[in-house]
Design an enzyme around this catalytic site. Structure first.
Site, PDB file in Angstrom:
ATOM      1  N   ASP A   1       0.859  -1.171   0.000  1.00  0.00           N
ATOM      2  CA  ASP A   1       0.000   0.000   0.000  1.00  0.00           C
ATOM      3  C   ASP A   1       0.901   1.227   0.000  1.00  0.00           C
ATOM      4  OD1 ASP A   1      -0.776   0.442   3.538  1.00  0.00           O
ATOM      5  OD2 ASP A   1       1.078  -0.094   2.512  1.00  0.00           O
ATOM      6  N   SER A   2       0.325   2.405  -0.061  1.00  0.00           N
ATOM      7  CA  SER A   2       1.142   3.604  -0.258  1.00  0.00           C
ATOM      8  C   SER A   2       1.742   4.141   1.023  1.00  0.00           C
ATOM      9  CB  SER A   2       0.279   4.697  -0.883  1.00  0.00           C
ATOM     10  OG  SER A   2      -0.759   5.031   0.039  1.00  0.00           O
TER      11      SER A   2
ATOM     12  N   GLY B   1      -0.133   5.822   3.030  1.00  0.00           N
ATOM     13  CA  GLY B   1      -1.015   6.928   3.377  1.00  0.00           C
ATOM     14  C   GLY B   1      -1.982   6.621   4.497  1.00  0.00           C
ATOM     15  N   PHE B   2      -2.591   5.436   4.419  1.00  0.00           N
ATOM     16  CA  PHE B   2      -3.592   5.091   5.420  1.00  0.00           C
ATOM     17  C   PHE B   2      -3.006   5.026   6.824  1.00  0.00           C
ATOM     18  CE2 PHE B   2      -7.494   3.626   7.035  1.00  0.00           C
ATOM     19  CZ  PHE B   2      -7.248   2.592   7.916  1.00  0.00           C
TER      20      PHE B   2
ATOM     21  N   ASP C   1      -3.003   8.270  -1.932  1.00  0.00           N
ATOM     22  CA  ASP C   1      -4.275   8.968  -2.074  1.00  0.00           C
ATOM     23  C   ASP C   1      -4.533   9.811  -0.836  1.00  0.00           C
ATOM     24  OD1 ASP C   1      -6.469   6.192  -1.080  1.00  0.00           O
ATOM     25  OD2 ASP C   1      -4.419   6.704  -0.492  1.00  0.00           O
TER      26      ASP C   1
ATOM     27  N   GLN D   1     -11.535   7.611  -4.662  1.00  0.00           N
ATOM     28  CA  GLN D   1     -12.036   8.222  -3.417  1.00  0.00           C
ATOM     29  C   GLN D   1     -13.322   8.969  -3.728  1.00  0.00           C
ATOM     30  OE1 GLN D   1     -11.020   7.679  -0.479  1.00  0.00           O
ATOM     31  NE2 GLN D   1      -9.036   6.694  -0.829  1.00  0.00           N
TER      32      GLN D   1
ATOM     33  N   GLY E   1     -11.283   4.248   0.789  1.00  0.00           N
ATOM     34  CA  GLY E   1     -12.086   5.090   1.647  1.00  0.00           C
ATOM     35  C   GLY E   1     -13.275   4.408   2.266  1.00  0.00           C
TER      36      GLY E   1
ATOM     37  N   ASP F   1      -8.417  -7.197   0.921  1.00  0.00           N
ATOM     38  CA  ASP F   1      -7.406  -7.375   1.961  1.00  0.00           C
ATOM     39  C   ASP F   1      -8.016  -6.967   3.280  1.00  0.00           C
ATOM     40  OD1 ASP F   1      -6.957  -4.273   1.550  1.00  0.00           O
ATOM     41  OD2 ASP F   1      -5.866  -4.827   3.365  1.00  0.00           O
TER      42      ASP F   1
ATOM     43  N   CYS G   1     -13.942 -28.292   7.044  1.00  0.00           N
ATOM     44  CA  CYS G   1     -12.635 -27.736   6.680  1.00  0.00           C
ATOM     45  C   CYS G   1     -11.573 -28.827   6.694  1.00  0.00           C
ATOM     46  CB  CYS G   1     -12.259 -26.633   7.668  1.00  0.00           C
ATOM     47  SG  CYS G   1     -10.665 -25.860   7.338  1.00  0.00           S
TER      48      CYS G   1
ATOM     49  N   CYS H   1      -8.215 -28.205   6.616  1.00  0.00           N
ATOM     50  CA  CYS H   1      -6.897 -27.647   6.926  1.00  0.00           C
ATOM     51  C   CYS H   1      -6.227 -28.468   8.018  1.00  0.00           C
ATOM     52  CB  CYS H   1      -6.992 -26.176   7.327  1.00  0.00           C
ATOM     53  SG  CYS H   1      -7.451 -25.860   9.050  1.00  0.00           S
TER      54      CYS H   1
ATOM     55  N   CYS I   1      -7.935 -28.286  11.470  1.00  0.00           N
ATOM     56  CA  CYS I   1      -9.206 -28.991  11.632  1.00  0.00           C
ATOM     57  C   CYS I   1      -9.043 -30.496  11.511  1.00  0.00           C
ATOM     58  CB  CYS I   1     -10.230 -28.457  10.630  1.00  0.00           C
ATOM     59  SG  CYS I   1     -10.714 -26.759  11.027  1.00  0.00           S
TER      60      CYS I   1
ATOM     61  N   HIS J   1      -5.991 -21.708  10.553  1.00  0.00           N
ATOM     62  CA  HIS J   1      -7.336 -22.090  10.120  1.00  0.00           C
ATOM     63  C   HIS J   1      -8.068 -20.925   9.468  1.00  0.00           C
ATOM     64  CE1 HIS J   1     -11.479 -23.362   9.944  1.00  0.00           C
ATOM     65  NE2 HIS J   1     -11.769 -22.230  10.546  1.00  0.00           N
TER      66      HIS J   1
END
Lengths: 395, 402
Positions: A91-92, A94-95, A145, A188, A215, A265, A303, A305, A308, A333
């Site tokens: 990511d940039s 910024g957040f 952004d 945005q 946003g 994400d 599941c 995995c 499990c 899991h």
């Protein structure tokens, strides 16, 4: 452009695609786990591969701080540093600026903030963000952004949207590796459809490899949330990936996929694991709960995995929030669950079974038929018939 | 369970020996001794999950120590039994569990609270008094491969009277455990105590040796005794135990302490060394081939500590793209660099400890393997001497340089 996006199956707006990136060929819709500091908390690379992770997200802000962009560059990029053979997205920064630093201030130049290391005033510009991301070397990089919370109203939102457009040009100009790294623009505009529309058209004009819807996922009501996603996916080009940032809950992912989004994400699956909460088809399972103390079933009987197949809720109940192993196992899991969800979304679209999948998903989460109204509204726009999942309305 | 001494008189004044421990069915390869019990927390290693555990050298890494005290509060004995015991509950069907209450980390014998009814321990759930009947009940639900009887382990500084009481209690509890054991001692290890008193040590060993147990667990060490007197005390015990039965010990963690134990005829060690190294950000690097003539060929690490471990938090590793140990076949060294682990430690990420525990366990098991080779070659004393010297070289060189 360093990617290929080929749609393999559709249902109305929803689509399954093959996303070819420099380091990996991915299948969308897909969920990207967040590996903030160059690692997914408590899991090794081979475990992530076994689980089926295709792209991992790294946070530019954290990595620039430690170990530093120069160091990562000197050692050959983040892939090499982590020894992660599949795809990466950064990511940039910024957040994090805005959410982590209470003295951050946004100007036309960039984001000014106080360095958390020594308190000195610092500035993150679009140029600087892209430069750092060029050094980190991820397959997909995000434009810097101007992010505002969706709970804010007023002229700030409009200012942020126009600034985001001005900044995308600076990001494009600063990007030194378009042949190896894909720069995504971020839409945005808050919850205002007019602003969102202007931003979408502005970004599409720049002909970027992919687009993100930013946003959101910040506390706005669900009804506003899905409408913004729907509007953006309708206006963004068909043949490029669409990434809804910060999403999220499995239900949100299913709805956004129905509306035509491809990538997601969120820290939720791994973070909630560390608090002892497991993701299951019915929703969540709180392993810390006393009722789990003698429950001899696995977290999820559907599941397959490693967790499990080998552990009971009773044993995990002992571990969670007390032992590191508890975090590891529940994270394992939860990510398996998210990867399975991604794969099911992709496969159901390729095989023409998407509405059936959605209905099955909703029935498991809402066995009494109390599907939230916003989901019903969104599915109507998406053209997915979920009437059999909803209990009849008592008048 | 079957144990056989495969090489005696390998050094240590004739007491060091190699052996073969057969725990599984007749088809499973034996665990060669001296070897290490891998420490666990609620049955699993602290950081190494079952898939990574399976990648460690076998059969060395199959032996796990488990403390029944970790399961005092949950799951209930009934639930553990329903699930099917440790192997089922932990998903570790190929591994062997040796149960003993003391884990030297978080379940610590607390001798002042111990009384005639039971042994007192400091645990993460507070101070607990364990009675033999409750202990045996927990063992029955856990179904470990081997289990040690209960003991009253006292620190080195208690009075003679208190020490004598501890021996009497330990013998009484051994008999109680034996009486309650449906297998009649076939999977039991008799606990030997006696503190820092040679006569009591001898007396306790002789007594325990008369009971119908399959092996011995030597307790009471690592609780403040003098390192010099330790060998004498250990010999007082092992000289009075039958040769052909296996001997476990807790409280000897460091390589030097393990060497001391091996020299006295101990076969298996429950050690906290790996745990402490891992939490501290240390990685083992000492070479094993220290018997090759004058080969003191250590990795040339500029300073920071002795030549047997490196502190990966140190800034000199920030850009070090080499593995912890060149040619080490563990997951960590095959996949990651010192620089990456340095970063993970700096940002407090759990992955650092996972990777370190994998490497340190792999490496320490290698140390035990090298020890076994030395014993088989009749060169254990030389091995021990060389190893101890090499750990102290950095001290002498530091003195010379100053």
């Amino acid at each position: 452009m360093a990617l290929k996006f080929e749609v393999l199956g559709k249902f109305n707006r929803a689509r399954a695609a093959r996303l070819t990136l420099p380091h990996f060929i991915c299948q969308t819709p897909l969920f990207m786990p967040v590996g903030t500091q160059g690692t997914i908390k408590g899991l090794t690379n081979n475990q992530l591969e076994e689980i089926g992770c295709q792209i991992i997200l790294g946070n530019t802000y954290h990595l620039a701080l430690r170990p530093g962009a120069e160091l990562i560059d000197d050692l050959g990029g983040l892939h090499k540093f982590m020894n992660w053979k599949r795809a990466l997205l950064t990511d940039s920064g910024g957040f994090q600026m805005v959410s982590l630093l209470h003295l951050a201030d946004i100007t036309e130049q960039g984001v000014t903030f106080q360095s958390p290391v020594d308190g000195k005033p610092m500035l993150l510009t679009p140029e600087e963000s892209i430069q750092i991301q060029n050094k980190i070397g991820a397959d997909i990089i995000m434009a810097l952004d101007d992010v505002v919370k969706t709970t804010i109203t007023g002229p700030r939102i409009e200012e942020a949207m126009y600034r985001t457009l001005r900044w995308i040009d600076r990001c494009i100009a600063a990007h030194k590796r378009p042949d190896a790294q894909n720069l995504f623009g971020i839409v945005q505009g808050g919850l205002d459809p007019v602003l969102r529309d202007i931003c979408v058209r502005g970004l599409v004009d720049r002909n970027l490899p992919g687009y993100a819807i930013g946003g959101l996922a910040g506390g706005e009501d669900k009804d506003s949330f899905w409408r913004v996603v729907a509007q953006c996916t309708a206006a963004l080009p068909e043949d490029k990936p669409r990434y809804v940032m910060g999403v999220g809950y499995p239900l949100d992912i299913v709805v956004c996929s129905a509306l035509g989004a491809d990538m997601y994400d969120c820290v939720y699956p791994t973070r909630t694991a560390r608090f002892g909460t497991a993701l299951v088809p019915e929703g969540v399972l709180r392993l810390k709960n006393q009722a789990m103390a003698n429950d001899e079933r696995p977290i999820d009987s559907t599941c397959t995995c490693m967790v499990c197949r080998n552990y009971t809720r009773a044993y995990l109940h002992c571990l969670v929030t007390k032992d590191a192993m508890g975090s590891q196992l529940v994270s394992y899991h939860n990510l398996s669950y998210m990867m399975r969800l991604s794969k099911d979304l992709h496969t159901s679209l390729v095989e023409g079974q998407f509405p059936e999948f959605v209905r099955g998903f909703l029935r498991a989460q809402f066995p009494k038929g109390n599907v939230p109204e916003w989901v019903c509204n969104a599915m109507e726009v998406a053209g997915v018939d979920i009437s059999t999942c909803c209990a009849p309305i008592t008048s | 369970m079957r144990f056989a001494v495969t090489r005696a008189c390998g050094g240590g004044g004739g007491r060091a020996r190699t052996g073969a421990l057969y725990i599984g069915g007749s088809t499973t390869a034996p665990i060669e001794t001296p070897s290490l019990l891998i420490s666990t927390r609620k049955g699993l290693p602290t950081f190494v999950s079952r898939d990574h555990l399976a990648a460690l050298p076998t059969p060395d890494s199959l032996l796990l120590h488990v403390s029944p005290l970790h399961f005092l509060d949950c799951p209930s004995s009934k639930t553990i039994s329903n699930i099917g015991g440790l192997h089922q509950m932990l998903g570790l069907h190929e591994h062997f569990f040796v149960a003993a209450p003391r884990d030297s980390l978080e379940s610590l014998p607390e001798s002042e609270g111990t009384n005639k009814l039971g042994a007192s321990f400091e645990t993460p759930c507070g101070r607990r008094l364990i009675k033999p009947s409750a202990y045996v009940e927990k063992i029955a639900s856990l179904k470990p491969n081997l289990w040690a009887s209960m003991a009253d382990e006292v620190p080195a500084w208690v009075s003679e009277k208190r020490n004598k009481t501890s021996v009497d209690r330990t013998l009484r509890w051994l008999d109680e455990c034996l009486a309650l054991d449906p297998a009649g001692g076939k999977t039991m290890l008799g606990l030997v105590v006696g503190g820092s008193n040679i006569e009591e040590r001898k007396h306790c060993a002789i007594e325990v040796a008369t009971r119908n147990v399959s092996g011995f667990w030597i307790g009471g060490f690592g609780l403040g005794e003098n390192v010099e007197e330790r060998s004498v005390l250990l010999n007082a015990v092992t000289d009075n135990l039958p040769e052909e039965k296996v001997r476990f010990i807790s409280g000897l963690s460091l390589p030097e302490e393990v060497l001391q134990g091996v020299a006295s005829g101990i076969d298996l060690f429950d050690s906290t060394y790996i745990y402490h190294l891992t939490l501290g950000g240390f990685a083992l690097i000492f070479p094993f081939k220290i018997l090759d003539h004058n080969n003191l060929d250590f990795q040339l690490d500029d300073t920071v500590g002795d030549r047997t471990k490196i502190n990966l938090r140190a800034t000199i590793y920030r850009k070090d793209i080499s593995p912890i140990v060149a040619n080490c076949s563990c997951f960590t060294c095959q996949n990651h660099t010192r620089a990456y682990i340095n970063h993970l430690l700096n940002v407090h990420e759990m992955l650092a400890h996972i990777l370190l525990e994998i490497h340190n366990t792999h490496h320490y098991l290698g140390f035990f393997r090298a020890m076994r080779e030395a014993i088989k070659g009749g060169k254990f004393d030389l091995f021990r001497q060389r190893f101890v010297e090499s750990r102290r070289i950095h001290l002498t060189s530091a003195v010379l340089c100053s």
